[in-house]
Design a protein around this motif. Structure first.
Motif, short mmCIF file in Angstrom:
data_model
loop_
_atom_site.label_atom_id
_atom_site.label_comp_id
_atom_site.label_asym_id
_atom_site.label_seq_id
_atom_site.Cartn_x
_atom_site.Cartn_y
_atom_site.Cartn_z
N ASP A 210 33.06 -25.62 -40.27
CA ASP A 210 33.21 -26.36 -41.52
C ASP A 210 32.09 -27.41 -41.66
O ASP A 210 31.38 -27.71 -40.71
N THR A 220 35.13 -28.84 -37.89
CA THR A 220 36.23 -28.03 -37.42
C THR A 220 35.96 -26.58 -37.83
O THR A 220 34.90 -26.27 -38.35
N ILE A 222 37.28 -23.17 -39.96
CA ILE A 222 38.21 -22.66 -40.96
C ILE A 222 38.04 -21.16 -41.09
O ILE A 222 36.99 -20.62 -40.77
N GLN A 223 39.11 -20.52 -41.55
CA GLN A 223 38.99 -19.09 -41.80
C GLN A 223 38.42 -18.89 -43.19
O GLN A 223 38.82 -19.55 -44.14
N HIS A 224 37.48 -17.98 -43.28
CA HIS A 224 36.82 -17.77 -44.56
C HIS A 224 37.66 -16.86 -45.44
O HIS A 224 38.21 -15.87 -44.96
N TRP A 248 32.32 -24.24 -46.83
CA TRP A 248 33.18 -25.37 -47.07
C TRP A 248 33.62 -25.40 -48.53
O TRP A 248 34.79 -25.56 -48.85
N ALA A 251 36.21 -22.81 -49.24
CA ALA A 251 37.50 -23.20 -48.67
C ALA A 251 38.20 -24.16 -49.63
O ALA A 251 39.41 -24.10 -49.82
#
Lengths: 254, 287
Positions: A210, A220, A222-224, A248, A251
């Motif tokens: 991220d 951190t 994140i799942q895309h 980002w 997200a």
């Protein structure tokens, strides 16, 4: 896929080097048999994340589990292809001997030369004809494929590749993706990349490092989000590179 | 030519035990130069070995001082040397593992401090103690006990390398990958340093502190040009070391010159010629 055991799991992991926070509160996991891509720009902490998975670095907070155990216990089941394999051109060694290192045990003396296993691993990357060639005579792309063979020779439960196609010629790149397509489903694969074009048709899920968090100074994972394709399957942003900022932004939108 | 014949008859004559001792010392040293030299070369720790070998003078100086002043009577310089060698190996090893950035500084500091301590203590030692025989070696000082010690270390090193060859090779080639495979890479590194430290102490009787590092790198470097793998590099470099040692001993006898320096000059010239030949061959291939 979700019923299969968890291959790798981060629970609230934070990691920093002295004077540099890298990852903060990272939690994600994936399952056995999945083909996972990890993306993010240079310097965002992708290689650090791999080092945590392999137990080469210890997190200050949180827990990393690899195949249900602490990484140091289970990492010998991993086939690892490092990004910058330290390479000294004056090191006298043949292609076959490099590959054989993939089955070296921690302290036990090897039983046999295991030539057939080595040839089999080399044939997976279409290089079986070069087993006796000095490693230093290969091109950069060929050397990288030898390192993939070294990772495969131990029949690993999971394959981790760190930017495998960086500085690779087209032909080697194509052959490497052929190999990965062949392995998909049989072996859990985690590939770190900043170029999604080549792997997007193979990937099941994408994780993204991220954008920098202003308060923690770290990042951190994140799942895309995946995009739907007409035939009902899901694809990840086909035919384009994903810079971390976009990661980002999407997200946020998704 | 007469001189050379004289050398060979001295080698077999019972009247010149020191020539025979020097010959055996050269032969036994060759195994250490060849095997450890190859490991030191591919692991790229020659500067670490150099620092350890020079720091050894500190231990020799202190031991000479303590024994001459009667504080610790009949303390052998060898004991002081081994203590200092292991101590400096531990310090350098720790610095290398804990703080890669400061590794160079620590290496240079230990190199210089060790030698200075040696010079200081030797200066304050009652009677005459000459650092140069330790710095440049003195084959006349080789005792039968030294030969037995060299032989024992040869056996230990051969056994260690035979047993852990794969782990040593993997660690030297790609340390991170070796670690993932479960090889205790730090332990391998520290053991290599410690064994090299002890070897340096035994080998300095033959070529001296200053030139030990040359013999740990030049034969292995020469062998590296044609070797197919680490094992063949070890064998070739042992053979080169033996040839250089024997040729140096013969030349030293014939020319009445210091043997340690002679050995290193021969090894160095040979290395440079092979290097030059390789550069020329590559050029020709490219042209």
């Amino acid at each position: 896929m979700r019923d299969l055991p968890i291959a790798m799991k981060f629970s609230a992991v934070s990691f920093s080097y002295p004077h540099l926070d890298v990852l903060s509160d990272v939690s994600f996991h994936f399952h056995s048999g999945e083909f996972i891509a990890l993306v993010g720009p240079n310097g965002s902490g992708k290689t650090t994340l791999l080092k945590l998975i392999l137990g080469l670095e210890e997190p200050q907070q949180g827990v990393v589990e690899l195949l249900g155990h602490p990484p140091k216990r289970s990492r010998s089941l991993i086939g690892y292809v490092p990004q910058h394999a330290s390479y000294d051109p004056s090191f006298p060694i043949s292609v076959g001997e490099v590959v054989r290192m993939g089955v070296v045990d921690g302290t036990v003396k090897g039983k046999k030369r295991q030539d057939d296993v080595v040839i089999k691993a080399l044939s997976l990357v279409q290089m079986e004809g070069l087993v006796d060639r000095p490693y230093s005579e290969l091109s950069g792309g060929q050397r990288r494929r030898v390192l993939v063979a070294r990772a495969l020779v131990g029949e690993p439960a999971m394959l981790i590749l760190d930017e495998p196609t960086a500085n690779m010629d087209r032909e080697s790149e194509r052959r490497l993706y052929d190999t990965l397509a062949h392995l998909k489903g049989e072996t859990t694969i985690l590939i770190v990349t900043h170029d999604m074009r080549q792997v997007s048709s193979l990937v099941d899920r994408v994780f993204c490092i991220d954008a920098l968090n202003e308060t923690t100074g770290a990042r951190t994972v994140i799942q895309h989000p995946l995009e739907d394709v007409d035939d009902g399957t899901k694809r990840v942003l086909h035919e384009m590179a994903i810079p971390a900022d976009q990661c980002w932004q999407e997200a946020q939108l998704g | 030519m007469d001189n050379l014949t004289g050398f060979f008859s001295a080698l077999v004559s019972p009247d010149f035990p020191f020539v025979r001792n020097a010959f055996f010392a050269g032969a036994l040293s060759s195994i250490l130069f060849g095997l450890l030299g190859s490991v030191v070369t591919v692991k790229r720790i020659a500067s670490l070995a150099g620092a350890i070998s020079h720091a050894v003078l500190g231990g020799i100086g202190i031991a000479l001082y303590l024994s001459a002043t009667g504080k610790v009577p009949s303390l052998s310089p060898m004991v002081g040397a081994i203590v200092f060698a292991l101590l400096s190996a531990l310090l350098i090893g720790t610095a290398s593992l804990k703080s890669k950035q400061r590794e160079d500084t620590v290496i240079q500091a230990i190199w210089a401090i060790g030698m200075s301590i040696g010079v200081l203590f030797m200066a304050k030692t009652p009677g005459y103690s000459d650092p140069s025989s330790y710095l440049f070696g003195n084959i006349l000082l080789i005792s039968t006990q030294d030969l037995w010690l060299l032989l024992s270390l040869d056996v230990v090193v051969i056994l260690l390398i035979w047993r852990y060859y794969e782990q040593i090779e993997a660690t030297a080639f790609d340390e991170e990958f070796a670690q993932v495979r479960g090889i205790p890479t730090r332990m391998v590194f520290l053991v290599i340093l410690a064994v090299t430290a002890i070897a340096v102490v035994l080998l300095q009787t033959f070529v001296g502190i200053v030139m030990v590092i040359a013999m740990l790198t030049l034969p292995a470097g020469t062998a590296g040009f044609g070797a197919r793998n680490l094992a063949s590099m070890m064998v070739a470099s042992t053979i080169y070391s033996f040839i250089f040692s024997t040729a140096g001993l013969g030349a030293g006898w014939v020319l009445d010159a210091p043997v340690g320096a002679m050995v290193v000059v021969i090894a160095g010239l040979f290395y440079l010629s092979v290097l030059l030949a390789n550069v020329l061959r590559k050029r020709r291939r490219r042209a």
